[in-house]
Write a protein that holds these residues in place. Structure first.
Motif, PDB file in Angstrom:
ATOM      1  N   ALA A  94      -9.183  -2.273  -0.588  1.00 18.11           N
ATOM      2  CA  ALA A  94      -8.217  -1.558  -0.646  1.00 18.11           C
ATOM      3  C   ALA A  94      -7.018  -1.820  -1.087  1.00 18.11           C
ATOM      4  CB  ALA A  94      -7.978  -0.125   0.463  1.00 18.11           C
ATOM      5  N   LEU A  95      -6.328  -3.365  -0.393  1.00 19.55           N
ATOM      6  CA  LEU A  95      -5.457  -4.006  -0.029  1.00 19.55           C
ATOM      7  C   LEU A  95      -4.738  -4.247  -1.495  1.00 19.55           C
ATOM      8  CD1 LEU A  95      -2.733  -4.086   1.901  1.00 19.55           C
ATOM      9  CD2 LEU A  95      -3.498  -6.577   2.620  1.00 19.55           C
ATOM     10  N   MET A  96      -5.688  -5.175  -2.411  1.00 15.53           N
ATOM     11  CA  MET A  96      -6.088  -5.677  -3.289  1.00 15.53           C
ATOM     12  C   MET A  96      -5.873  -4.754  -4.218  1.00 15.53           C
ATOM     13  SD  MET A  96      -7.081  -8.814  -3.246  1.00 15.53           S
ATOM     14  CE  MET A  96      -7.515 -10.270  -1.745  1.00 15.53           C
ATOM     15  N   ASP A  97      -6.593  -3.089  -4.454  1.00 16.40           N
ATOM     16  CA  ASP A  97      -6.022  -2.718  -4.958  1.00 16.40           C
ATOM     17  C   ASP A  97      -4.981  -2.137  -5.238  1.00 16.40           C
ATOM     18  OD1 ASP A  97      -9.071  -1.041  -5.135  1.00 16.40           O
ATOM     19  OD2 ASP A  97      -8.874  -1.977  -6.066  1.00 16.40           O
ATOM     20  N   CYS A  98      -4.318  -2.377  -4.421  1.00 21.81           N
ATOM     21  CA  CYS A  98      -2.783  -1.864  -4.153  1.00 21.81           C
ATOM     22  C   CYS A  98      -2.001  -2.337  -5.438  1.00 21.81           C
ATOM     23  CB  CYS A  98      -2.165  -1.326  -3.408  1.00 21.81           C
ATOM     24  SG  CYS A  98      -3.050   0.077  -1.665  1.00 21.81           S
ATOM     25  N   SER A 110       0.881  -1.048  -0.007  1.00 24.21           N
ATOM     26  CA  SER A 110       0.191  -0.275   0.146  1.00 24.21           C
ATOM     27  C   SER A 110       1.406   1.396   0.087  1.00 24.21           C
ATOM     28  CB  SER A 110      -0.903  -0.103   0.952  1.00 24.21           C
ATOM     29  OG  SER A 110      -0.076   0.251   2.254  1.00 24.21           O
ATOM     30  N   ILE A 111       1.956   0.668   0.183  1.00 21.65           N
ATOM     31  CA  ILE A 111       3.059   2.275   0.507  1.00 21.65           C
ATOM     32  C   ILE A 111       3.538   2.368  -0.607  1.00 21.65           C
ATOM     33  CG2 ILE A 111       5.147   3.088   1.560  1.00 21.65           C
ATOM     34  CD1 ILE A 111       3.572   2.350   4.087  1.00 21.65           C
ATOM     35  N   GLU A 137      -3.874   4.902  -5.620  1.00 21.19           N
ATOM     36  CA  GLU A 137      -3.105   5.882  -5.028  1.00 21.19           C
ATOM     37  C   GLU A 137      -2.732   5.410  -3.462  1.00 21.19           C
ATOM     38  OE1 GLU A 137      -5.678   9.703  -6.386  1.00 21.19           O
ATOM     39  OE2 GLU A 137      -4.281   9.363  -4.701  1.00 21.19           O
ATOM     40  N   GLY A 138      -2.496   3.780  -3.105  1.00 19.88           N
ATOM     41  CA  GLY A 138      -2.683   3.915  -1.672  1.00 19.88           C
ATOM     42  C   GLY A 138      -3.484   3.773  -0.612  1.00 19.88           C
TER      43      GLY A 138
END
Lengths: 324, 329, 291
Positions: B259-263, A184-185, B274-275
């Protein structure tokens, strides 16, 4: 448009007690303004050595490095001052690229003090500029007084990027900038890097072993194995139609998160053996001992670069002999 | 349902620091059945390693403190075991392999010396082993991890071997005596992708051959997807989602998981996200209720007030999020 | 993970004290050192017989054993041993401070230069000279120098300085050699920073914690060497009080009038112990772990 960086037949050899290590063995590529060239490879491929030689941390053993037309193939101490501002690097390990005993403000003041303050070394003006760069990478102004140890890995790397941007360079070399960071970072940083690249028309030499990441940041990708570029192509082509057996082996080994990606991968090519020592390079094609598509010629003659499609180069007998 | 090898219930761990406590683990619940390959995915600082250290009994206490919870290994609570019982558990029950094989091996002893140590000083539950010599058991362990020329490897020092071989040696040390559970903490992360692939393939084969359960800890979603059959997603000290691997990747539910999968950058392109806004929480003063709420685009009042329990949405999928309160079966 | 620095309970100095006080021995060391410093500074006001520190003679009160009036007894001239011990702290501390003030800047600078310019003539020149000084037995060197010059406190300090600087050079050399390869140093080099900046603003700050710890420990050792010198009469001269010479003076009267030697001797021990314990605490304080 003239390329920002042109590397021609670059060589870097190291003499060690075990023999000569041909870390970079005739590498050529170019980067245009606003373009990212991705350099991918495993350990021993020479990708970091290319980065360091371009920066001048190593003196090349041969070949040319042309920056905006001028040959800069010498160590950084001997280079002109203006290059120190135009060419910047972001290192792999955020933990050791920032001086643990300096505040963020101090760390960012150094490049400003050295390169942009010609007449007025006004402290207030420098502090203002520091605030500007911090906001460019979306870090809060309060971070100026902090020490690196109170920042997370991603934030430290953002500071390193801010430092690289402080002198308004034309080219930034990024050596595995997000390898040590969480996904994520990493996403945040990569997103920011792309944004800044578009804004300032920067060239990036982006080095990573993460192929999925490469797909999304590079305009063109070059893959290195034991000091040579074995395939180079625009990003989409590189991943959709890879030709070199090593490229195919590497792409097939990466774990992916969706079935669409699975379909894109070439069929599973088991990786056999380990990367040989760069001191004892195999004869002929350096990849032949691990190649499942070996031809008789592969252990005798080194393959030459062959442009299989426009802009798509492969160094492999399988493909150059097909055209004969 | 097959017997549970490991059952962690409501594990809460704090660390004493200047001025207070870091409330690192917040009621962790995790279970592993015989022969399963369970993934534990989470980012740096989420508490995965702390959880495993608690299981292995190697959590430094102080400054660590197990505030509440139970860890059942084969039905017995390890937190109230005597020291000798814990040692027996490590010898014949659970092993752990770490991310950096170089740091895990003692550079001044040969591979053989380190293997013999493990083989000799444990009571074997295999009758077959008692007939074989220490050397024979060690060679067999090295063969099990596909190391060529085991006799020579026994004589080598770790630094004479490549990274991939060192990791195999670590695995051999872990399985030299049969165990029920192997915990692999980011295996192969420090190695090249092709070598990591070989290592993960090896772990998979061993799990099947020796009927060992594996807990695979990783921050790489791709690795989890390919090598596990059930997954726990961890955030800021608790489990936020649990499901079979297939279900998790086709239908992620928790906002953090999504959200993690999106990253994750895709091989098929499509640019980068965008994280996740915000940062991981301050364990000194963690957010109230659901620890993800400050970063969650769908947070509402209840999320601030109380930590959500795990709601079951189907027979293979659970998620700790009030969004799924209604769907609870 | 980052910790909330806004919490009112967690101040910077509070955190420092927390780290330091984790080891109770460090606190004891600090207490001893503070005691020595303050009693030395305030000697005229905290000692019962300040005039005994210099020229004083009272043949009626010679060699009295320890009592309420004379906590450490009196010596051959009738002087109160307790008072003289406290006054002797002064010359000990002065020696420690002055030697370090001379030695540290010189030794550290040489170490930085040699370490950063490793494998050049600078390195070779500095380190070979350092090796030469280190190979002479320290006390012999100090004795040689002081016996050539007039024996007094100043020359004793000079002599100890001459033999002490190489230790700092060695220490910093090792650190500079590895630090110069760190990414943050290379970063500064690539930006075109001056050598002065790199040595003193990039590398030196990362050596400071080790240097400061060594300085603290060294206070004790320099004081000990100083006492050894004054024991053989090469330091602070009579009638001024110095721990070593006090031990020497009383040595003739052992074991009968034991207090004349033993108490100054114990004082030396106490000082060295105090600085050692404090040094441990300082090194804990600088450890990079988050509290």
């Amino acid at each position: 448009m003239n390329p920002v960086l042109e590397v021609k037949n670059l060589k870097k050899y190291f003499s060690t007690s075990k023999g000569v290590v041909r870390a970079v063995n005739d590498v050529s590529f170019s980067i245009a303004p606003g373009e990212t060239l991705g350099l991918v490879g495993e350990s021993g491929s020479g990708k970091s050595t290319v980065a360091y030689t371009v920066m001048g941390l190593y003196q090349p053993s041969g070949g040319h490095i042309l920056f905006q037309g001028q040959d800069i193939a010498i160590s950084h101490q001997k280079r002109k001052r203006v290059l120190k501002k135009e060419l910047q690097i972001v290192f792999q390990d955020p933990g050791s690229s920032l001086n643990p005993r300096q505040t963020i403000e101090k760390i960012l003041t150094l490049p400003l003090r050295l390169h942009t303050m010609d007449d007025n070394k006004n402290i207030k003006k420098i502090a203002e500029k520091v605030q500007n760069i911090l906001s460019l990478v979306e870090l809060p102004v309060e971070y100026m007084e902090k020490y690196p140890r109170s920042l997370g890995g991603g934030e430290k790397q953002m500071v390193a990027i801010a430092r690289a941007l402080a002198t308004n360079p034309s080219l930034i070399v990024l050596d595995e900038p997000t390898s040590a960071l969480d996904v994520s970072i990493q996403a945040k940083i990569i997103h920011k890097l792309i944004e800044i690249q578009q804004e300032k028309n920067l060239g990036y030499l982006f080095i990573t072993h993460d192929l999925s990441l490469m797909r999304n940041i590079a305009h063109r990708v070059a893959i290195m194995y034991l000091g040579r570029i074995v395939e180079m192509a625009p990003a989409q082509q590189f991943f959709e139609t890879p030709y070199h057996p090593y490229t195919r082996m590497l792409i097939s080994s990466i774990p992916v998160v969706s079935s669409e990606e699975e379909k894109l991968k070439p069929g599973k090519i088991p990786s056999i053996g380990e990367i040989p020592s760069p001191v004892n390079l195999p004869p002929g094609c350096v990849f032949h001992p691990r190649c499942t598509n070996r031809l008789p010629i592969c252990d005798k003659e080194e393959p030459k670069d062959f442009e299989i499609k426009t802009g798509h180069w492969v160094k492999c007998h399988l493909w150059s002999s097909n055209n004969n | 349902m097959s017997q549970l090898i490991l059952d962690i219930k409501n594990l809460t761990v704090h660390f004493r620091v200047y001025g207070g406590y870091l409330k690192v683990l917040n009621e962790v619940n995790l279970a592993v059945a015989r022969g399963e390959k369970v993934g534990l995915v989470g980012e740096t600082g989420c508490g995965k390693t702390t959880t495993m250290k608690s299981v292995m009994g190697i959590l430094p206490q102080p400054p660590g403190k197990i505030v509440q919870g139970k860890i059942f290994f084969q039905g017995k609570n390890t937190l109230i075991m005597k020291k000798s019982e814990i040692e027996k558990m490590r010898q014949t029950g659970i092993s752990m392999i770490f991310q950096d094989p170089t740091a895990a091996l003692n550079p001044v002893f040969t591979v053989g010396q380190q293997l013999y140590d493990v083989v000799r000083h444990s009571q074997s539950t295999d009758e077959s082993h008692s007939r074989l010599s220490t050397q024979e058991v060690s060679i067999r362990a090295l063969q099990d991890v596909s190391l060529p020329d085991p006799k020579r490897i026994l004589e080598n020092y770790p630094l004479q071997l490549s990274g991939g071989m060192r990791q195999r040696v670590c695995i051999a040390l872990a399985i030299a005596r049969s165990k029920q559970l192997l915990i692999a903490d980011e295996p192969g992360t420090s190695l090249d992708v092709t070598i990591q692939d070989q290592i993960l393939r090896l772990l998979n084969r061993i799990a099947v051959e020796k009927q060992m359960a594996i807990i695979l800890i990783s921050h790489s979603l791709g690795v989890i997807r390919e090598w596990t059959n059930r997954v726990y997603v961890m955030y800021a000290g608790s489990i936020v989602e649990e499901s079979t691997t297939e279900e998790l990747f086709s239908n992620p539910l928790h906002p953090y998981t999504r959200a993690l999968m999106d990253c994750v950058p895709r091989l098929t392109g499509g640019g980068t996200s965008e994280g996740i806004p915000g940062r991981i929480p301050d364990y000194f003063n963690p957010p109230s209720g659901c620890r993800f709420h400050p970063r969650c685009p769908q947070a509402f009042l209840l999320c601030y007030e109380k930590k959500p329990p795990l709601y079951r949405t189907n027979d293979v999928h659970q998620v700790a999020c009030y969004l799924y309160q209604e769907a609870n079966q | 993970m980052t910790l909330s620095k806004n919490n009112p309970k967690r101040t910077k100095s509070g955190k420092a004290w927390y780290k330091f006080s984790q080891n109770p021995l460090s606190v004891i060391g600090l207490a001893i050192v503070l005691f020595v410093i303050f009693s030395a500074l305030l000697a005229p006001w905290v000692t019962p017989y300040p005039s005994h520190s210099g020229k004083y003679v009272n043949y009626n009160e010679t060699n009295l054993s320890p009592s309420i009036h004379h906590l450490f007894g009196t010596d051959v001239f009738g002087r109160d041993v307790f008072t003289r011990t406290i006054y002797a702290f002064r010359s000990s501390l002065i020696m420690g401070i002055v030697v370090l003030i001379i030695v540290v800047p010189i030794g550290v600078t040489l170490g930085l230069l040699a370490g950063y310019f490793k494998e050049t003539w600078i390195d070779i020149l500095i380190m070979r000279i350092t090796d030469i000084f280190l190979s002479v037995p320290p006390l012999i060197l100090a004795l040689a120098i002081t016996s050539v010059l007039k024996p007094n406190l100043t020359n004793a300090m000079l002599a100890v300085s001459v033999m002490w600087w190489p230790w700092y050079t060695r220490l910093v050399y090792g650190m500079a050699t590895s630090l110069r390869n760190e990414y943050f140093v290379q970063s500064a080099e690539l930006l075109g920073a001056s050598k002065f900046h790199i040595l003193f603003k990039e590398i030196l700050p990362n050596c400071l914690s080790t240097i400061l710890t060594k300085m603290t420990l060294d206070m004790g050792w320099v004081i000990l060497i100083g006492a050894s010198l004054s024991f053989v009469g090469l330091g602070e001269q009579a009638p001024k009080a110095a721990l070593g010479s006090m031990v020497a003076d009383g040595a003739k009267y052992l074991p009968e009038y034991w207090w004349i030697s033993v108490f100054p001797g114990l004082a030396i021990m106490l000082i060295v112990l105090g600085f050692n314990l404090l040094g441990d605490g300082i090194s804990d304080l600088f450890s990079m772990e988050e509290a």
